[in-house]
Design a protein around this motif. Sequence first.
Motif, short mmCIF file in Angstrom:
data_model
loop_
_atom_site.label_atom_id
_atom_site.label_comp_id
_atom_site.label_asym_id
_atom_site.label_seq_id
_atom_site.Cartn_x
_atom_site.Cartn_y
_atom_site.Cartn_z
N ARG A 29 -29.16 -8.89 63.56
CA ARG A 29 -30.46 -9.55 64.17
C ARG A 29 -29.90 -9.64 65.65
O ARG A 29 -31.08 -9.24 66.74
N ARG A 30 -28.91 -10.18 65.90
CA ARG A 30 -28.67 -10.46 67.36
C ARG A 30 -28.44 -9.16 68.08
O ARG A 30 -29.12 -9.05 69.17
N ILE A 31 -27.81 -8.02 67.30
CA ILE A 31 -27.40 -6.82 68.22
C ILE A 31 -29.00 -6.34 68.60
O ILE A 31 -29.28 -5.76 69.72
N ARG A 32 -29.94 -6.25 67.68
CA ARG A 32 -31.12 -5.77 67.88
C ARG A 32 -32.07 -6.55 68.92
O ARG A 32 -32.63 -6.12 69.60
N GLU A 33 -32.08 -7.81 68.67
CA GLU A 33 -32.95 -8.57 69.53
C GLU A 33 -32.58 -8.54 71.17
O GLU A 33 -33.29 -8.65 71.88
N MET A 34 -31.26 -8.03 71.25
CA MET A 34 -30.65 -8.21 72.67
C MET A 34 -30.94 -6.68 73.31
O MET A 34 -30.57 -6.58 74.47
N GLY A 35 -31.67 -5.89 72.39
CA GLY A 35 -32.10 -4.83 73.14
C GLY A 35 -31.80 -3.31 72.79
O GLY A 35 -31.66 -2.49 73.38
N LEU A 36 -30.85 -3.43 71.64
CA LEU A 36 -30.18 -2.12 71.12
C LEU A 36 -31.16 -1.56 69.66
O LEU A 36 -31.23 -2.47 68.98
N PHE A 37 -31.47 -0.43 69.86
CA PHE A 37 -32.34 -0.12 68.79
C PHE A 37 -32.15 1.63 68.54
O PHE A 37 -31.86 1.91 69.71
N PRO A 38 -32.48 2.01 67.54
CA PRO A 38 -32.45 3.59 67.44
C PRO A 38 -32.96 4.23 68.41
O PRO A 38 -34.34 4.05 68.51
N ARG A 59 -30.43 1.78 79.86
CA ARG A 59 -31.49 1.93 81.08
C ARG A 59 -30.91 1.08 82.20
O ARG A 59 -29.84 1.32 82.54
N PHE A 61 -30.08 -2.60 82.17
CA PHE A 61 -29.38 -3.70 81.98
C PHE A 61 -28.01 -3.42 81.28
O PHE A 61 -27.77 -2.39 80.86
N VAL A 62 -27.16 -4.36 81.32
CA VAL A 62 -25.78 -4.38 80.92
C VAL A 62 -25.58 -5.36 79.66
O VAL A 62 -26.00 -6.52 79.81
N LEU A 63 -25.01 -5.03 78.29
CA LEU A 63 -24.67 -5.72 77.38
C LEU A 63 -23.27 -5.79 77.10
O LEU A 63 -22.75 -4.76 77.50
#
Lengths: 86, 791
Positions: A29-38, A59, A61-63
Motif C-alpha cells: 500500500r505504502r509503495i503504491r500510494e507514494m507514487g510507484l505503479f506499473p 518523473r 520527484f525522488v523517493l
Amino acid sequence: MKKVIRMREMLKHEKGILKKISAMGDMGRRIREMGLFPGASIQIQGRAPLKDPVAIKIRDFVLTLRNNEADSIFIEVDLPDNDQRL
Amino acid sequence: MKKKIVIALSGNPNAGKTTAFNAITGARQHIANYPGVTVEKKSGIVFHKGYEIEIVDLPGTYSLTAYSLEEIVARDFVINERPDLVVDIVDASNLDRHFYLATQFKELGVPLILALNMVDVAEARGIKIDYGRLSTDFDAPVVPMVARSGKGISELLDTVVDTFEKSPPWKPPAISYGLDIDRALDEISAIIEKSNTYDKKYPARWRALKCLEGDNQILGLLKRDPICGPEIEEICDNIIRHTMATLEEDPESIIADHRYGFIAGITKKVVKRQIEFRINASDKIDKVLTNRIIGPLCMILILYGVYSFTFWASEIPILWFDKFFDFLRDAVVFLVPEGIIRSLLISGVIDGVGGVLGFVPLILFMFFAIAFMEDSGYMARVAYMLDRILRWFGLHGNSVMAMVVSGGISGGCAVPGVLATRILKDPKERIATLLVVPFMNCGAKLPVYAMLITAFFSKDKARIMFFLTLLSWAFALFAAKILRSTVLKGPKTPFVMELPPYRAPTIKGLLIHSWERTWQYIKKAGTVILAFSVVLWAMMTFPGLSEEQTKDFEIRENALIQTFLDAPDIRGLLKNREDLTTLDNIFLSMKGATATPENNHIPPHLKDMAHTAIHLENADERNLDKTDSKYVKAGTLYLNLREQLRMIDMQKHQAAMKRTIAGWLGLKLEVITKPLGFEYRTNIALVAGFAAKEVVVSTLGTAYSLGEVDPEDTGSLSEKLRNAPGWNPLQAFTLIVFTMLYVPCIATVISIRKESSMGWAGFSILFNLTIAYAAAFVIRQVGILLGLGTG
C-alpha cells in the motif's frame, strides 16, 4: 537486451520501466500510494552512505526505499549483452 | 445574513498546502485538535465576493486509507462534516502521483477543485499542461497557482464561489477497476443499498470499494449487520481468493494500480514533457549533501549548527526571563513577610512558572530550526542517510534530531526534544524515541557532572565528559532496542519516503510554524507543571521542624546573641538587639548585599565597626587604619557571632529537610539504594532533582551543610564531598550514571504525557528508574569486586 530484474539489482543512474510490485499489505500500500505503479519509468538516483536505502527518481520527484522494499519491485531494464545480470 | 462556504483544503505533503493555507488566510488562523485525537486542526476564515469562506486544513496525506490517523481524520471530516467543497492542492510537476489522492476524493463523490500549485516550476521544467482539457477529463475545475507568491489565490477563491453557486451534487465517478473487481463492487453496493441498518452518509459504491481494499474501519461497520455482514464478507473472501490465484495480487493492489491507470489515461493527453528525467538543481545539491563521504560530514556540521543556533539564539532571551523572575522574587520578598506564603510563592509558584517559561525561548528556536530543516527538505536527507544505523535499534532516521536537541552533543533539553519527535510518523517509533531522549545529557545534568567530576576526576575532565556523551547515546540506543523488541514490538514500518526538492523556506511559514507550536506548549504544559512544582515544594517543606525543635534552635540563637552583647568589648558599643539589627544592615549593605539604609539615623561608631568587620573578613589588614584599631576586637567577635549563627541556621535547615516528606522518603529509600551506596542525603537530592536535575547540586549542598550552593560554582561542595565519608570516585561515577538515567524531570514527563498518554508518561518514570538502578547497581558492584571505591 530487455530483462525484468529486481530494483535492488539496479546500478546507479540505470533507467527502467516498472513492471510489477509484488508487495502487498502495509508495504504494498505504502509503495503504491507514494507514487510507484506499473508503467512508471524510474531511474536510480543513488544510494545512502551505507548502501541502503536507495533513492530513485520518477518523473520529477525522488523517493527513497529500503533494499528489502526494493526487492519487491520489478523493473524492465535494457541490459548490454555482456551484462552479468542477464 | 452572510452566506457561508466551508471548504476542506487537502493535498500531499510537499504539495505546498501549508503555504497555500497561509497565503489564503494570513494570520487569521485558529488551531485546535480534531475531536478525540492529537491531530492538529487548523482553520481560517476569508471573505470573498460577499461570502464568508471557512477553510479547514486537512492533514497532509498521500491517500485516504484507514491505516494512519491523519488519513482517517481527513476522510472522516469530509464524510461527517460534509464541507461544501474540497480543494486539493497538487504539485503541477507531478500530476500522476498527486492525482492519486484527488482520485480518492472523487471516489467519495465530494465536489472537488484542483489547485495546481507551483506551475512556475513546472513551466521552467518544460512541462506543458492543457488546463481546459484536464478540467473536462477529470471533471473538476482547475486553477493554476503559485502559492509562494500568492499568484492565483484570488482566482482560486473566485472558482470556489462559482462552484459553490452551481451547487454540484455529490457524485462518485465511474472508474473501472477491472472486470472481477467491478462485478464484486456492484454486488456489494446492491447489498448495502438494500439494507436499512446502514446510514446513507457514505456512498454505497465507495463503501464497497473500501471493503475490497480490506479497510478495517468500514468493514467493522458493515459486519455489525447480522445478515448483510456475512454476505459481504463472503464476496470479499471470494474475490481475494480469485485474484490471488489468477494474478497473484490482492484486490487492494489491483485497485491501486487501476487508479493509476485512470490517472495516466488523463495525464497522457493533458501533460506534455520535453524530457523524461531532468537533472535539476536539487539533484545537484544532493550529489554533495548525500555523497558517501562528504554527506555524513556535512550532516554532522549541519546538526551541530542547528544545535548551536538553538542554544546560542535562546541564550539572551533566557537571561531576560531569568532577570524577570529574579525581579518577581525580589518583589515577593519585599511585599510578603517571611513565612510559609512567601516560600510557597517563591519556591513553588515562581520557580514552577519560571520552569515552564524558562524553556520557551529554547523551544521557540528549536521549532524554528526544525521548521527550517523540514521546509528546506534537508530533514528527509538526514533520515535517508541515518536510516541504516537507526533501523537496527528500531528507530527512524528522523529520531536523531530529537536526540541531538535533548543533549546528544552534551547540553540540550529533553523538553524540546520530546516535542521534536512530532516529525516521526510511525507511532511506535515515535514513542520509542520520546522515551529514550531523556537519557541524553541535558543542560541541567551538567552542573551535577561538573561538581562530581571536579571532586573526583579533576585530571581527566574533558575525557570524562566526552565519555559521558557516548555513554548516554549507548544507553538511549540500547534502551530503544529493548523497547522495540518488547513493549513497542512491531513490524518495521515501510520506509518509502519522499526526498522533496530543496526549497528556500518562507519566513512567514517558519514564524507561524514555530510560534504556534510554542504557544501550544505554554498553554498546555504551564498549568500542569505549576501544579506539580507546588506539590514538590510541599514535599520539600512539610511538615518541617517540630515546635520543640524550633524552640530549641531559638534558645541556642538567643544564648549566642546574649553572650555576644554581654562581652566587655561589645557592651560599650551595642546596647541591645536593635543595635545589632542596625549593625547587620550596615554590614550587609557595605558588602553590597542589600540596599543602603538611610544615612542620618546611623550612629557613626556602628558604621566604623561594620567597616572594620569587613576589612577583617577580607583579611585586609593592611587597610586597617587608626579608627579601625579601636574596633578590631569587637569586629572579630561580631564575625564570630555571624559564623556561629550561620552554623545554627544550617543545622536548622538540615533538621528541617530531614523532617519533610522528601526527607522521610530519602530515609525510607535507603533500603533500596544501599546497594548503590546512596544514603539519605543523596536520596533527598535525587527526589528534589525530579523538579529539575540541577537542583540535585543545591540540595546536596544543604544536606552537606553548605547553605546555598550556586550550581555555577560548585567548587566548595566538591571539596566537601571529596572529604566526606563514603564518597570516592566509584561512588561519584555511580551517582553520575544514575543522574544521567533516572526519572526525567517534571517538565519532560509532562511533555511526554502531552505527546503520548498518561500511561506512557508513567511508564517512562518506571522504565528510566529501572534502567538507572540496574546500571548503577552493576557499576557499583562490579567496581567493588574490582577493588575500586575503597577510600
